[in-house]
Design a protein around this motif. Structure first.
Motif, mmCIF file in Angstrom:
data_model
loop_
_atom_site.group_PDB
_atom_site.id
_atom_site.type_symbol
_atom_site.label_atom_id
_atom_site.label_comp_id
_atom_site.label_asym_id
_atom_site.label_seq_id
_atom_site.Cartn_x
_atom_site.Cartn_y
_atom_site.Cartn_z
ATOM 1 N N SER A 199 0.574 -1.319 0.153
ATOM 2 C CA SER A 199 -0.359 0.075 0.127
ATOM 3 C C SER A 199 1.059 1.144 -0.205
ATOM 4 C CB SER A 199 -1.379 0.249 1.829
ATOM 5 O OG SER A 199 -1.492 1.384 1.443
ATOM 6 N N TRP A 200 0.702 1.971 -0.650
ATOM 7 C CA TRP A 200 1.604 3.556 -0.291
ATOM 8 C C TRP A 200 1.669 4.687 0.434
ATOM 9 C CZ3 TRP A 200 0.036 8.745 0.143
ATOM 10 C CH2 TRP A 200 0.451 9.524 -0.693
ATOM 11 N N TRP A 201 0.361 4.008 0.645
ATOM 12 C CA TRP A 201 -0.165 4.241 2.579
ATOM 13 C C TRP A 201 1.183 3.740 3.746
ATOM 14 C CZ3 TRP A 201 -2.865 8.589 2.766
ATOM 15 C CH2 TRP A 201 -3.981 8.767 1.017
ATOM 16 N N ARG A 202 1.541 2.860 3.834
ATOM 17 C CA ARG A 202 2.271 2.468 3.969
ATOM 18 C C ARG A 202 3.562 2.948 4.717
ATOM 19 N NH1 ARG A 202 4.214 -3.810 4.107
ATOM 20 N NH2 ARG A 202 3.361 -3.978 5.697
ATOM 21 N N GLU A 203 3.739 4.270 3.361
ATOM 22 C CA GLU A 203 5.352 4.887 3.369
ATOM 23 C C GLU A 203 5.083 6.573 3.635
ATOM 24 O OE1 GLU A 203 8.384 3.910 0.677
ATOM 25 O OE2 GLU A 203 7.979 2.090 1.776
ATOM 26 N N HIS A 204 3.821 6.584 3.132
ATOM 27 C CA HIS A 204 3.465 8.026 2.744
ATOM 28 C C HIS A 204 2.056 8.439 3.491
ATOM 29 C CE1 HIS A 204 5.486 6.519 -0.866
ATOM 30 N NE2 HIS A 204 6.345 7.758 -0.803
ATOM 31 N N GLY A 205 1.619 7.453 4.903
ATOM 32 C CA GLY A 205 0.883 7.870 5.791
ATOM 33 C C GLY A 205 0.408 9.528 5.998
ATOM 34 N N PRO A 206 -0.412 9.903 6.722
ATOM 35 C CA PRO A 206 -0.576 11.579 7.452
ATOM 36 C C PRO A 206 0.854 11.154 8.749
ATOM 37 C CG PRO A 206 -2.589 10.434 6.982
ATOM 38 C CD PRO A 206 -1.543 9.717 6.519
ATOM 39 N N GLY A 207 1.656 11.769 8.277
ATOM 40 C CA GLY A 207 2.222 12.016 9.181
ATOM 41 C C GLY A 207 3.720 11.489 9.323
ATOM 42 N N CYS A 208 3.672 10.531 8.730
ATOM 43 C CA CYS A 208 4.882 10.281 8.302
ATOM 44 C C CYS A 208 5.717 10.628 8.093
ATOM 45 C CB CYS A 208 4.652 8.619 7.318
ATOM 46 S SG CYS A 208 2.958 7.265 7.785
ATOM 47 N N ILE A 209 7.105 9.649 9.204
ATOM 48 C CA ILE A 209 8.505 10.010 8.780
ATOM 49 C C ILE A 209 9.072 9.029 7.803
ATOM 50 C CG2 ILE A 209 10.687 11.073 9.272
ATOM 51 C CD1 ILE A 209 8.793 12.323 11.888
ATOM 52 N N ARG A 210 9.806 9.192 6.632
ATOM 53 C CA ARG A 210 10.088 8.180 6.254
ATOM 54 C C ARG A 210 11.840 8.006 6.088
ATOM 55 N NH1 ARG A 210 10.825 7.244 0.153
ATOM 56 N NH2 ARG A 210 11.135 5.241 -0.584
ATOM 57 N N ARG A 211 12.798 6.845 5.825
ATOM 58 C CA ARG A 211 13.890 6.769 6.164
ATOM 59 C C ARG A 211 14.833 5.753 5.483
ATOM 60 N NH1 ARG A 211 16.985 6.475 11.558
ATOM 61 N NH2 ARG A 211 18.005 4.195 10.722
ATOM 62 N N VAL A 212 14.971 6.432 4.203
ATOM 63 C CA VAL A 212 15.837 4.838 3.404
ATOM 64 C C VAL A 212 17.547 4.818 3.888
ATOM 65 C CG1 VAL A 212 16.681 4.435 1.578
ATOM 66 C CG2 VAL A 212 14.772 6.050 1.595
ATOM 67 N N VAL A 213 16.984 3.240 4.344
ATOM 68 C CA VAL A 213 18.310 3.275 4.893
ATOM 69 C C VAL A 213 19.303 1.986 3.417
ATOM 70 C CG1 VAL A 213 20.097 1.804 6.602
ATOM 71 C CG2 VAL A 213 17.698 3.186 6.716
ATOM 72 N N ARG A 214 20.392 2.664 3.446
ATOM 73 C CA ARG A 214 21.182 1.805 2.264
ATOM 74 C C ARG A 214 21.724 0.632 3.223
ATOM 75 N NH1 ARG A 214 18.239 3.296 -1.963
ATOM 76 N NH2 ARG A 214 18.992 5.853 -2.825
ATOM 77 N N PRO A 215 21.591 -0.261 2.944
ATOM 78 C CA PRO A 215 22.600 -1.647 2.828
ATOM 79 C C PRO A 215 23.955 -1.824 2.862
ATOM 80 C CG PRO A 215 21.807 -2.091 0.466
ATOM 81 C CD PRO A 215 20.430 -1.327 0.822
ATOM 82 N N SER A 216 24.692 -2.199 4.010
ATOM 83 C CA SER A 216 26.235 -1.964 3.506
ATOM 84 C C SER A 216 26.909 -3.007 3.009
ATOM 85 C CB SER A 216 26.500 -1.821 4.724
ATOM 86 O OG SER A 216 26.211 -2.445 6.048
ATOM 87 N N SER A 217 26.523 -3.884 3.178
ATOM 88 C CA SER A 217 27.069 -5.351 2.715
ATOM 89 C C SER A 217 27.572 -5.531 1.273
ATOM 90 C CB SER A 217 25.657 -6.574 2.593
ATOM 91 O OG SER A 217 25.509 -7.069 3.791
ATOM 92 N N PRO A 218 28.114 -6.049 0.895
ATOM 93 C CA PRO A 218 29.017 -5.421 -0.872
ATOM 94 C C PRO A 218 27.690 -6.562 -1.721
ATOM 95 C CG PRO A 218 30.521 -6.981 0.772
ATOM 96 C CD PRO A 218 29.237 -6.393 1.158
ATOM 97 N N GLY A 219 27.799 -7.735 -1.150
ATOM 98 C CA GLY A 219 27.035 -8.300 -2.626
ATOM 99 C C GLY A 219 25.466 -7.802 -1.907
ATOM 100 N N VAL A 220 24.956 -6.763 -1.793
ATOM 101 C CA VAL A 220 23.880 -6.527 -2.310
ATOM 102 C C VAL A 220 23.426 -5.632 -3.336
ATOM 103 C CG1 VAL A 220 21.750 -5.389 -0.582
ATOM 104 C CG2 VAL A 220 22.925 -7.093 0.815
#
Length: 149
Positions: free
Chosen positions: A96-117
């Protein structure tokens, strides 16, 4: 009748947009059919075409059933789980789009640190939502049911 059909169309169109943003293919298909059948129902009412009115009536019963299923799906009634890919026909991992973009939601993207990902793969952390996404989906379905009845 005309105003009700306009509200049904607008509600279905709004829902269609948010389902497209979340790549939820099952609801997209249902919303598309809803838009088409409401147009046919409106035409059947204006032109007094009994077959179109019957199709609209049968579809309305199916539409209410579908929205009850959506409510049960997001509230995890029975054996249903909102974590499955059921709404995307098991094609993708989108939700659901609302999972990350709901009212008041603060979305933070964390990039993977593993070399194989893969570089484009990331973990999204969502905090601070005023209302959880499943309740927004339930509200959307409840509005669809109220407009249909």
């Amino acid at each position: 009748m005309f105003c009700l059909c306009v509200f049904l169309q607008l509600a279905a169109l709004e829902r269609q947009i948010f389902d497209f943003l979340g790549f939820q293919w099952a609801p997209i298909l249902g919303n598309f059919l809803q838009i088409i059948v409401v147009i046919l129902g409106l035409f059947g009412t204006i032109q007094f075409r009994p077959r179109y009115i019957v199709v609209y009536t049968v579809w309305t019963a199916l539409w209410v059933t579908w929205n009850v299923f959506i409510i049960c799906f997001y509230l995890e009634v029975g054996g249903l789980s909102k974590e499955t890919d059921l709404m995307t026909f098991n094609i993708s991992m989108h939700r659901s789009w609302w999972r990350e973009h709901g009212p008041g939601c603060i979305r933070r993207v964390v990039r993977p640190s593993s070399p194989g990902v893969l570089e484009d793969y990331s973990y999204v952390s969502v905090t601070g939502c005023i209302i959880d996404f499943q309740y927004l989906e339930v509200i959307h379905s409840a509005i669809q049911i109220l407009l249909s009845v």
